[in-house]
Design a protein around this motif. Structure first.
Motif, PDB file in Angstrom:
ATOM      1  N   TYR A   1      32.818 -23.476   0.288  1.00  0.00           N
ATOM      2  CA  TYR A   1      34.137 -23.127   0.813  1.00  0.00           C
ATOM      3  C   TYR A   1      34.538 -21.744   0.289  1.00  0.00           C
ATOM      4  O   TYR A   1      34.046 -21.279  -0.733  1.00  0.00           O
ATOM      5  CB  TYR A   1      35.179 -24.177   0.430  1.00  0.00           C
ATOM      6  CG  TYR A   1      35.320 -24.424  -1.057  1.00  0.00           C
ATOM      7  CD1 TYR A   1      36.253 -23.724  -1.824  1.00  0.00           C
ATOM      8  CD2 TYR A   1      34.533 -25.384  -1.709  1.00  0.00           C
ATOM      9  CE1 TYR A   1      36.386 -23.955  -3.182  1.00  0.00           C
ATOM     10  CE2 TYR A   1      34.665 -25.630  -3.067  1.00  0.00           C
ATOM     11  CZ  TYR A   1      35.594 -24.914  -3.783  1.00  0.00           C
ATOM     12  OH  TYR A   1      35.732 -25.139  -5.134  1.00  0.00           O
TER      13      TYR A   1
ATOM     14  N   GLU B   1      38.005 -20.383  -0.258  1.00  0.00           N
ATOM     15  CA  GLU B   1      39.023 -20.485  -1.314  1.00  0.00           C
ATOM     16  C   GLU B   1      39.603 -21.883  -1.391  1.00  0.00           C
ATOM     17  O   GLU B   1      39.841 -22.406  -2.468  1.00  0.00           O
ATOM     18  CB  GLU B   1      40.153 -19.484  -1.081  1.00  0.00           C
ATOM     19  CG  GLU B   1      41.236 -19.530  -2.162  1.00  0.00           C
ATOM     20  CD  GLU B   1      42.315 -18.492  -1.969  1.00  0.00           C
ATOM     21  OE1 GLU B   1      43.471 -18.782  -2.329  1.00  0.00           O
ATOM     22  OE2 GLU B   1      42.011 -17.405  -1.462  1.00  0.00           O
TER      23      GLU B   1
ATOM     24  N   VAL C   1      41.685 -21.457  -6.473  1.00  0.00           N
ATOM     25  CA  VAL C   1      41.214 -22.592  -5.684  1.00  0.00           C
ATOM     26  C   VAL C   1      42.417 -23.228  -4.996  1.00  0.00           C
ATOM     27  O   VAL C   1      43.333 -23.721  -5.656  1.00  0.00           O
ATOM     28  CB  VAL C   1      40.514 -23.656  -6.563  1.00  0.00           C
ATOM     29  CG1 VAL C   1      40.100 -24.857  -5.702  1.00  0.00           C
ATOM     30  CG2 VAL C   1      39.308 -23.073  -7.264  1.00  0.00           C
TER      31      VAL C   1
ATOM     32  N   PHE D   1      39.492 -25.711  -1.434  1.00  0.00           N
ATOM     33  CA  PHE D   1      38.524 -26.750  -1.777  1.00  0.00           C
ATOM     34  C   PHE D   1      38.300 -27.672  -0.586  1.00  0.00           C
ATOM     35  O   PHE D   1      39.246 -28.193  -0.001  1.00  0.00           O
ATOM     36  CB  PHE D   1      39.041 -27.540  -2.979  1.00  0.00           C
ATOM     37  CG  PHE D   1      38.153 -28.673  -3.413  1.00  0.00           C
ATOM     38  CD1 PHE D   1      36.853 -28.450  -3.804  1.00  0.00           C
ATOM     39  CD2 PHE D   1      38.642 -29.973  -3.448  1.00  0.00           C
ATOM     40  CE1 PHE D   1      36.036 -29.489  -4.227  1.00  0.00           C
ATOM     41  CE2 PHE D   1      37.842 -31.026  -3.871  1.00  0.00           C
ATOM     42  CZ  PHE D   1      36.539 -30.777  -4.255  1.00  0.00           C
TER      43      PHE D   1
ATOM     44  N   THR E   1      38.528 -18.418 -10.827  1.00  0.00           N
ATOM     45  CA  THR E   1      38.926 -17.937  -9.505  1.00  0.00           C
ATOM     46  C   THR E   1      39.996 -18.836  -8.912  1.00  0.00           C
ATOM     47  O   THR E   1      40.188 -19.979  -9.366  1.00  0.00           O
ATOM     48  CB  THR E   1      37.690 -17.890  -8.574  1.00  0.00           C
ATOM     49  OG1 THR E   1      38.045 -17.251  -7.351  1.00  0.00           O
ATOM     50  CG2 THR E   1      37.171 -19.288  -8.282  1.00  0.00           C
TER      51      THR E   1
ATOM     52  N   GLN F   1      27.720 -22.163  -2.262  1.00  0.00           N
ATOM     53  CA  GLN F   1      28.818 -21.630  -1.457  1.00  0.00           C
ATOM     54  C   GLN F   1      29.135 -22.579  -0.312  1.00  0.00           C
ATOM     55  O   GLN F   1      28.502 -22.549   0.738  1.00  0.00           O
ATOM     56  CB  GLN F   1      28.451 -20.237  -0.952  1.00  0.00           C
ATOM     57  CG  GLN F   1      28.203 -19.254  -2.087  1.00  0.00           C
ATOM     58  CD  GLN F   1      27.654 -17.923  -1.637  1.00  0.00           C
ATOM     59  OE1 GLN F   1      27.339 -17.727  -0.459  1.00  0.00           O
ATOM     60  NE2 GLN F   1      27.517 -16.992  -2.565  1.00  0.00           N
TER      61      GLN F   1
ATOM     62  N   HIS G   1      32.611 -23.080  -4.581  1.00  0.00           N
ATOM     63  CA  HIS G   1      33.402 -21.922  -4.190  1.00  0.00           C
ATOM     64  C   HIS G   1      32.470 -20.774  -3.784  1.00  0.00           C
ATOM     65  O   HIS G   1      31.341 -20.680  -4.257  1.00  0.00           O
ATOM     66  CB  HIS G   1      34.287 -21.500  -5.361  1.00  0.00           C
ATOM     67  CG  HIS G   1      35.339 -20.491  -5.013  1.00  0.00           C
ATOM     68  ND1 HIS G   1      35.073 -19.150  -4.924  1.00  0.00           N
ATOM     69  CD2 HIS G   1      36.666 -20.637  -4.736  1.00  0.00           C
ATOM     70  CE1 HIS G   1      36.182 -18.504  -4.612  1.00  0.00           C
ATOM     71  NE2 HIS G   1      37.170 -19.385  -4.494  1.00  0.00           N
TER      72      HIS G   1
END
Length: 398
Positions: free
Chosen positions: A354, A356, A321, A358, A319, A352, A346
């Motif tokens: 954040y 998108e 970041v 970091f 995904t 969970q 992420h």
């Protein structure tokens, strides 16, 4: 503030001065794992000390012409080989010493013997022969002073006939937690057990020395006392710029602060100091647990192991970041599955923290993040499908 690699290099340079202050002793080679050599080691003899056959067959000089006369003898590993005249061959077993005048072995499957005469294909010198000195030459430098030994090193040392080696004594490491909330029992000291395990895995002897409240005089006096007792003092907490962050100030009063803060997130506020009047070194790491682990394994590890290189495995990022301010290296924890790296923390992961971008400040306090398989070091944002180099945690924890 300096880059984390520069910090690791400075710590590595400090290691030499520290080891010079530490005593030496001898250990048997079945106890060498994680120990640091006190002196270089040259091969006392060639290995193998004579040539051996690597096949069952017939030994002879490759330059002799067929047919060869097979002498009435068999050579086994426990035997001294016979002398061979020109044009002669001898039956030989795998692992048996090769006669001095022989330099090749014809394996049994390719040999034809009739009326004591051997024929077969032409051979080059060295065919199926483990040649004298081909593994190690006598006098060859094999190990350097300051090298950290691994279990596999016992194989070569044993083959050389070395039963014990001279090593540096294990570093005595005092672990001190700072913070009134920890000292009064309102918060648990999470970092010290983790650091104790790292120090042990790196081959040294940790001692948990308790805690001290956020009081400058008590912080300084406790660090000084521990520096007089240990080779290394590792403190946790009190390394930032808050009103009650006294550790760096105390280290500056007790010795020379080599650096304070590295461009790594999480883990930025580390400090390292040389305390020559106490014959000790101090490492002050931040209190947030994930940041403490990250900066200790990346920056402080060379002090204990002499190693700063990072082994990596390649994976595909699952995904996007994003990262925060430029000028930092970000250590992003990831979970590996089928060569895919998923950032743990992420929104698309099991933890969970954040969406998108970091967030190292929050993640640094999330002990669940330690369930990652490793981390990715990056100075820029990453996209789904990117090939990334993952540093597995075992690569920095041993």
């Amino acid at each position: 503030m300096i880059g984390w690699r520069e910090g690791a290099d400075r710590v590595g340079d400090l290691r030499g001065r520290l080891l010079d202050r530490v005593g030496t002793g001898t250990v048997d080679i079945d106890r060498i794992a994680g120990r640091t050599l006190a002196e270089g080691l040259d091969a006392p003899r060639a290995v193998p000390d004579r040539s051996h056959s690597t096949m069952d067959g017939y030994a002879f000089a490759a330059g002799d012409d067929y047919p060869l006369a097979v002498i009435e003898a068999d050579v086994f590993p426990e035997d001294d080989p016979p002398e061979l005249a020109a044009g002669e061959a001898v039956r030989i077993a795998t692992g048996a010493p090769v006669p001095d005048s022989a330099d090749a072995v014809l394996k049994r499957e390719e040999a034809a013997v009739e009326d004591g005469r051997l024929t077969g294909p032409e051979l080059d010198p060295g065919t199926y022969v483990y040649e004298r000195g081909s593994n190690v030459a006598e006098g060859e430098r094999l190990f350097e002073a300051g090298e950290r030994l691994a279990p596999r090193d016992a194989l070569l040392l044993g083959d050389l006939g070395v039963d014990e080696v001279t090593v540096r004594e294990r570093l005595s490491v005092g672990l001190l937690a700072t913070g009134t909330e920890i000292h009064e029992g309102r918060s648990r000291d999470l970092d010290s057990p983790m650091l104790a395990n790292l120090v042990s895995a790196w081959g040294h002897e940790p001692t948990h020395e308790g805690s001290v409240p956020d009081d400058y005089e008590r912080v300084e006096s406790r660090i000084a006392a521990l520096a007089a007792e240990h080779d290394v003092v590792v403190t946790t907490g009190g390394t930032s710029v808050g009103d009650k962050d006294y550790v760096v100030r105390a280290l500056d009063a007790l010795g020379e602060v080599l650096f304070h803060r590295v461009a790594l997130r999480p883990g930025k506020p580390i400090a390292v100091a040389d305390l020559p009047e106490h014959d000790a070194v101090a490492v002050a790491v931040p209190g947030k647990p994930v940041g403490a682990h990250a900066v200790t394994t990346l920056v402080a590890r060379p002090l204990f192991t002499g190693e700063s290189e990072l082994s990596t495995v390649e994976a595909t990022l699952s995904t996007d970041v994003g990262i925060g301010p430029a000028g930092f290296t970000y250590a992003v924890p990831v979970v590996l599955e089928d060569e895919t790296a998923t950032p743990l923390g992420h929104a698309d992961s099991a933890l969970q923290v954040y969406e998108e971008t970091f967030d190292p400040s929050v993640l640094s306090s999330s002990t669940r993040a330690t369930r990652a398989d490793g981390f990715v070091l990056t100075e820029s944002g990453l996209a789904a499908g990117d090939a990334v180099d993952v540093v597995p945690y075992p690569a920095v924890e041993r």
